[in-house]
Design a protein around this motif. Structure first.
Motif, PDB file in Angstrom:
ATOM      1  N   ARG A  57       0.835  -1.205   0.000  1.00 21.49           N
ATOM      2  CA  ARG A  57       0.000   0.000   0.000  1.00 21.49           C
ATOM      3  C   ARG A  57       0.874   1.261   0.000  1.00 21.49           C
ATOM      4  O   ARG A  57       0.662   2.184  -0.788  1.00 21.49           O
ATOM      5  CB  ARG A  57      -0.909  -0.009   1.234  1.00 21.49           C
ATOM      6  CG  ARG A  57      -1.823   1.182   1.319  1.00 21.49           C
ATOM      7  CD  ARG A  57      -2.665   1.167   2.585  1.00 21.49           C
ATOM      8  NE  ARG A  57      -1.845   1.337   3.760  1.00 21.49           N
ATOM      9  CZ  ARG A  57      -1.814   0.488   4.794  1.00 21.49           C
ATOM     10  NH1 ARG A  57      -2.581  -0.580   4.809  1.00 21.49           N
ATOM     11  NH2 ARG A  57      -1.040   0.721   5.821  1.00 21.49           N
ATOM     12  N   THR A  58       1.883   1.287   0.858  1.00 24.65           N
ATOM     13  CA  THR A  58       2.776   2.443   0.948  1.00 24.65           C
ATOM     14  C   THR A  58       3.559   2.634  -0.342  1.00 24.65           C
ATOM     15  O   THR A  58       3.718   3.768  -0.826  1.00 24.65           O
ATOM     16  CB  THR A  58       3.742   2.273   2.137  1.00 24.65           C
ATOM     17  OG1 THR A  58       2.972   2.145   3.333  1.00 24.65           O
ATOM     18  CG2 THR A  58       4.696   3.435   2.273  1.00 24.65           C
ATOM     19  N   THR A  59       4.024   1.542  -0.922  1.00 25.87           N
ATOM     20  CA  THR A  59       4.780   1.617  -2.174  1.00 25.87           C
ATOM     21  C   THR A  59       3.916   2.184  -3.292  1.00 25.87           C
ATOM     22  O   THR A  59       4.345   3.072  -4.037  1.00 25.87           O
ATOM     23  CB  THR A  59       5.327   0.231  -2.560  1.00 25.87           C
ATOM     24  OG1 THR A  59       6.183  -0.224  -1.509  1.00 25.87           O
ATOM     25  CG2 THR A  59       6.100   0.279  -3.862  1.00 25.87           C
ATOM     26  N   ALA A  60       2.687   1.695  -3.413  1.00 25.20           N
ATOM     27  CA  ALA A  60       1.782   2.200  -4.451  1.00 25.20           C
ATOM     28  C   ALA A  60       1.496   3.685  -4.236  1.00 25.20           C
ATOM     29  O   ALA A  60       1.464   4.462  -5.189  1.00 25.20           O
ATOM     30  CB  ALA A  60       0.487   1.400  -4.454  1.00 25.20           C
ATOM     31  N   THR A  61       1.317   4.074  -3.004  1.00 28.00           N
ATOM     32  CA  THR A  61       1.044   5.479  -2.700  1.00 28.00           C
ATOM     33  C   THR A  61       2.226   6.350  -3.123  1.00 28.00           C
ATOM     34  O   THR A  61       2.040   7.400  -3.752  1.00 28.00           O
ATOM     35  CB  THR A  61       0.744   5.657  -1.198  1.00 28.00           C
ATOM     36  OG1 THR A  61      -0.400   4.857  -0.867  1.00 28.00           O
ATOM     37  CG2 THR A  61       0.464   7.097  -0.850  1.00 28.00           C
ATOM     38  N   GLN A  62       3.427   5.905  -2.829  1.00 29.30           N
ATOM     39  CA  GLN A  62       4.621   6.662  -3.219  1.00 29.30           C
ATOM     40  C   GLN A  62       4.776   6.708  -4.737  1.00 29.30           C
ATOM     41  O   GLN A  62       5.097   7.756  -5.303  1.00 29.30           O
ATOM     42  CB  GLN A  62       5.867   6.057  -2.576  1.00 29.30           C
ATOM     43  CG  GLN A  62       5.926   6.259  -1.078  1.00 29.30           C
ATOM     44  CD  GLN A  62       7.043   5.465  -0.423  1.00 29.30           C
ATOM     45  OE1 GLN A  62       7.619   4.554  -0.995  1.00 29.30           O
ATOM     46  NE2 GLN A  62       7.338   5.808   0.829  1.00 29.30           N
ATOM     47  N   LEU A  63       4.546   5.575  -5.397  1.00 32.01           N
ATOM     48  CA  LEU A  63       4.675   5.514  -6.858  1.00 32.01           C
ATOM     49  C   LEU A  63       3.698   6.437  -7.568  1.00 32.01           C
ATOM     50  O   LEU A  63       3.975   6.921  -8.671  1.00 32.01           O
ATOM     51  CB  LEU A  63       4.439   4.086  -7.361  1.00 32.01           C
ATOM     52  CG  LEU A  63       5.511   3.052  -7.084  1.00 32.01           C
ATOM     53  CD1 LEU A  63       5.009   1.661  -7.467  1.00 32.01           C
ATOM     54  CD2 LEU A  63       6.784   3.392  -7.844  1.00 32.01           C
ATOM     55  N   ASN A  64       2.561   6.673  -6.936  1.00 37.16           N
ATOM     56  CA  ASN A  64       1.487   7.403  -7.607  1.00 37.16           C
ATOM     57  C   ASN A  64       1.260   8.810  -7.061  1.00 37.16           C
ATOM     58  O   ASN A  64       0.186   9.366  -7.222  1.00 37.16           O
ATOM     59  CB  ASN A  64       0.205   6.561  -7.560  1.00 37.16           C
ATOM     60  CG  ASN A  64       0.375   5.301  -8.378  1.00 37.16           C
ATOM     61  OD1 ASN A  64       0.640   5.363  -9.574  1.00 37.16           O
ATOM     62  ND2 ASN A  64       0.271   4.151  -7.732  1.00 37.16           N
ATOM     63  N   GLY A  65       2.274   9.377  -6.438  1.00 30.16           N
ATOM     64  CA  GLY A  65       2.230  10.791  -6.089  1.00 30.16           C
ATOM     65  C   GLY A  65       1.911  11.145  -4.660  1.00 30.16           C
ATOM     66  O   GLY A  65       1.767  12.314  -4.327  1.00 30.16           O
ATOM     67  N   PRO A  72      -5.115   4.073  -2.501  1.00 27.92           N
ATOM     68  CA  PRO A  72      -5.331   2.688  -2.924  1.00 27.92           C
ATOM     69  C   PRO A  72      -6.717   2.205  -2.490  1.00 27.92           C
ATOM     70  O   PRO A  72      -7.339   2.803  -1.611  1.00 27.92           O
ATOM     71  CB  PRO A  72      -4.227   1.917  -2.202  1.00 27.92           C
ATOM     72  CG  PRO A  72      -3.800   2.775  -1.076  1.00 27.92           C
ATOM     73  CD  PRO A  72      -4.140   4.186  -1.433  1.00 27.92           C
ATOM     74  N   ALA A  73      -7.156   1.138  -3.102  1.00 23.90           N
ATOM     75  CA  ALA A  73      -8.466   0.548  -2.781  1.00 23.90           C
ATOM     76  C   ALA A  73      -8.561   0.213  -1.295  1.00 23.90           C
ATOM     77  O   ALA A  73      -7.563  -0.081  -0.631  1.00 23.90           O
ATOM     78  CB  ALA A  73      -8.682  -0.703  -3.618  1.00 23.90           C
ATOM     79  N   GLY A  74      -9.782   0.230  -0.799  1.00 23.56           N
ATOM     80  CA  GLY A  74     -10.042  -0.043   0.611  1.00 23.56           C
ATOM     81  C   GLY A  74      -9.532  -1.388   1.090  1.00 23.56           C
ATOM     82  O   GLY A  74      -9.191  -1.540   2.266  1.00 23.56           O
ATOM     83  N   CYS A  75      -9.459  -2.365   0.201  1.00 21.72           N
ATOM     84  CA  CYS A  75      -8.980  -3.686   0.617  1.00 21.72           C
ATOM     85  C   CYS A  75      -7.539  -3.631   1.116  1.00 21.72           C
ATOM     86  O   CYS A  75      -7.112  -4.478   1.895  1.00 21.72           O
ATOM     87  CB  CYS A  75      -9.114  -4.703  -0.518  1.00 21.72           C
ATOM     88  SG  CYS A  75      -8.173  -4.296  -1.999  1.00 21.72           S
ATOM     89  N   MET A  76      -6.800  -2.606   0.711  1.00 18.54           N
ATOM     90  CA  MET A  76      -5.416  -2.481   1.163  1.00 18.54           C
ATOM     91  C   MET A  76      -5.326  -1.902   2.575  1.00 18.54           C
ATOM     92  O   MET A  76      -4.258  -1.834   3.159  1.00 18.54           O
ATOM     93  CB  MET A  76      -4.598  -1.638   0.184  1.00 18.54           C
ATOM     94  CG  MET A  76      -4.395  -2.326  -1.145  1.00 18.54           C
ATOM     95  SD  MET A  76      -3.654  -3.987  -1.001  1.00 18.54           S
ATOM     96  CE  MET A  76      -1.987  -3.583  -0.522  1.00 18.54           C
ATOM     97  N   TYR A  77      -6.475  -1.527   3.129  1.00 23.95           N
ATOM     98  CA  TYR A  77      -6.544  -1.077   4.522  1.00 23.95           C
ATOM     99  C   TYR A  77      -7.239  -2.122   5.389  1.00 23.95           C
ATOM    100  O   TYR A  77      -7.368  -1.943   6.590  1.00 23.95           O
ATOM    101  CB  TYR A  77      -7.288   0.255   4.620  1.00 23.95           C
ATOM    102  CG  TYR A  77      -6.553   1.401   3.976  1.00 23.95           C
ATOM    103  CD1 TYR A  77      -5.585   2.104   4.674  1.00 23.95           C
ATOM    104  CD2 TYR A  77      -6.815   1.756   2.660  1.00 23.95           C
ATOM    105  CE1 TYR A  77      -4.893   3.147   4.078  1.00 23.95           C
ATOM    106  CE2 TYR A  77      -6.136   2.805   2.058  1.00 23.95           C
ATOM    107  CZ  TYR A  77      -5.179   3.491   2.767  1.00 23.95           C
ATOM    108  OH  TYR A  77      -4.501   4.530   2.180  1.00 23.95           O
ATOM    109  N   ALA A  78      -7.716  -3.179   4.761  1.00 27.09           N
ATOM    110  CA  ALA A  78      -8.455  -4.230   5.468  1.00 27.09           C
ATOM    111  C   ALA A  78      -7.479  -5.207   6.132  1.00 27.09           C
ATOM    112  O   ALA A  78      -6.271  -5.149   5.916  1.00 27.09           O
ATOM    113  CB  ALA A  78      -9.367  -4.968   4.495  1.00 27.09           C
TER     114      ALA A  78
END
Length: 143
Positions: A57-65, A72-78
């Motif tokens: 989740r953190t990596t995707a957030t960094q990659l995307n600004g 990211p989708a809610g499932c990544m916080y589940a």
């Protein structure tokens, strides 16, 4: 010899070591040992999986600004139980595939702007591969 000393001497001479051996904890049965080892393995795996979700989740957030631009989708916080973003857990790694978009995209029921697929190590500490990070793919292309 006082009475306590005589009592202790009598116990020692009468086989107290044998009595101590009888009261010793028996070694764990193989089945119990296997069960405990499996419990420890599941605990390590669940801890690794939780770390892996967080890292993906953190990596995707960094990659995307960052969080100002991307969520990211809610499932990544589940939690880790039956998480739909986890698509594979083999070879000592976890693979996550999830959508993402501008803040509020899910709450406002907007289409996702991005799709991310990431492989994380089994201990959840290392991103092994960013498999895909771009426009949402069709279900056939994602497989």
């Amino acid at each position: 010899m006082n009475r306590i000393t005589a009592l202790v001497a009598g116990v020692l001479l009468s086989g107290a070591p044998a009595l101590a051996q009888e009261n010793a904890t028996p070694p764990a049965a193989p089945r119990t040992t296997q069960t405990l080892e499996r419990i420890e393995e599941l605990l390590r795996e669940s801890q690794g999986l939780q770390r892996a979700i967080n890292l993906a989740r953190t990596t995707a957030t960094q990659l995307n600004g960052g969080l100002e631009l991307y969520r990211p989708a809610g499932c990544m916080y589940a939690g880790i139980s039956n998480n739909p973003c986890l698509i594979s857990r083999d070879g000592g790694s976890f693979v996550f595939r999830f959508a993402g978009g501008a803040p509020g995209w899910e709450q406002f029921k907007l289409a996702p702007a991005l799709e991310t697929e990431i492989r994380v190590s089994g201990d959840g500490r290392t991103v092994l591969q960013v498999i895909y990070n771009g426009a949402p793919r069709s279900a056939a292309a994602a497989s």
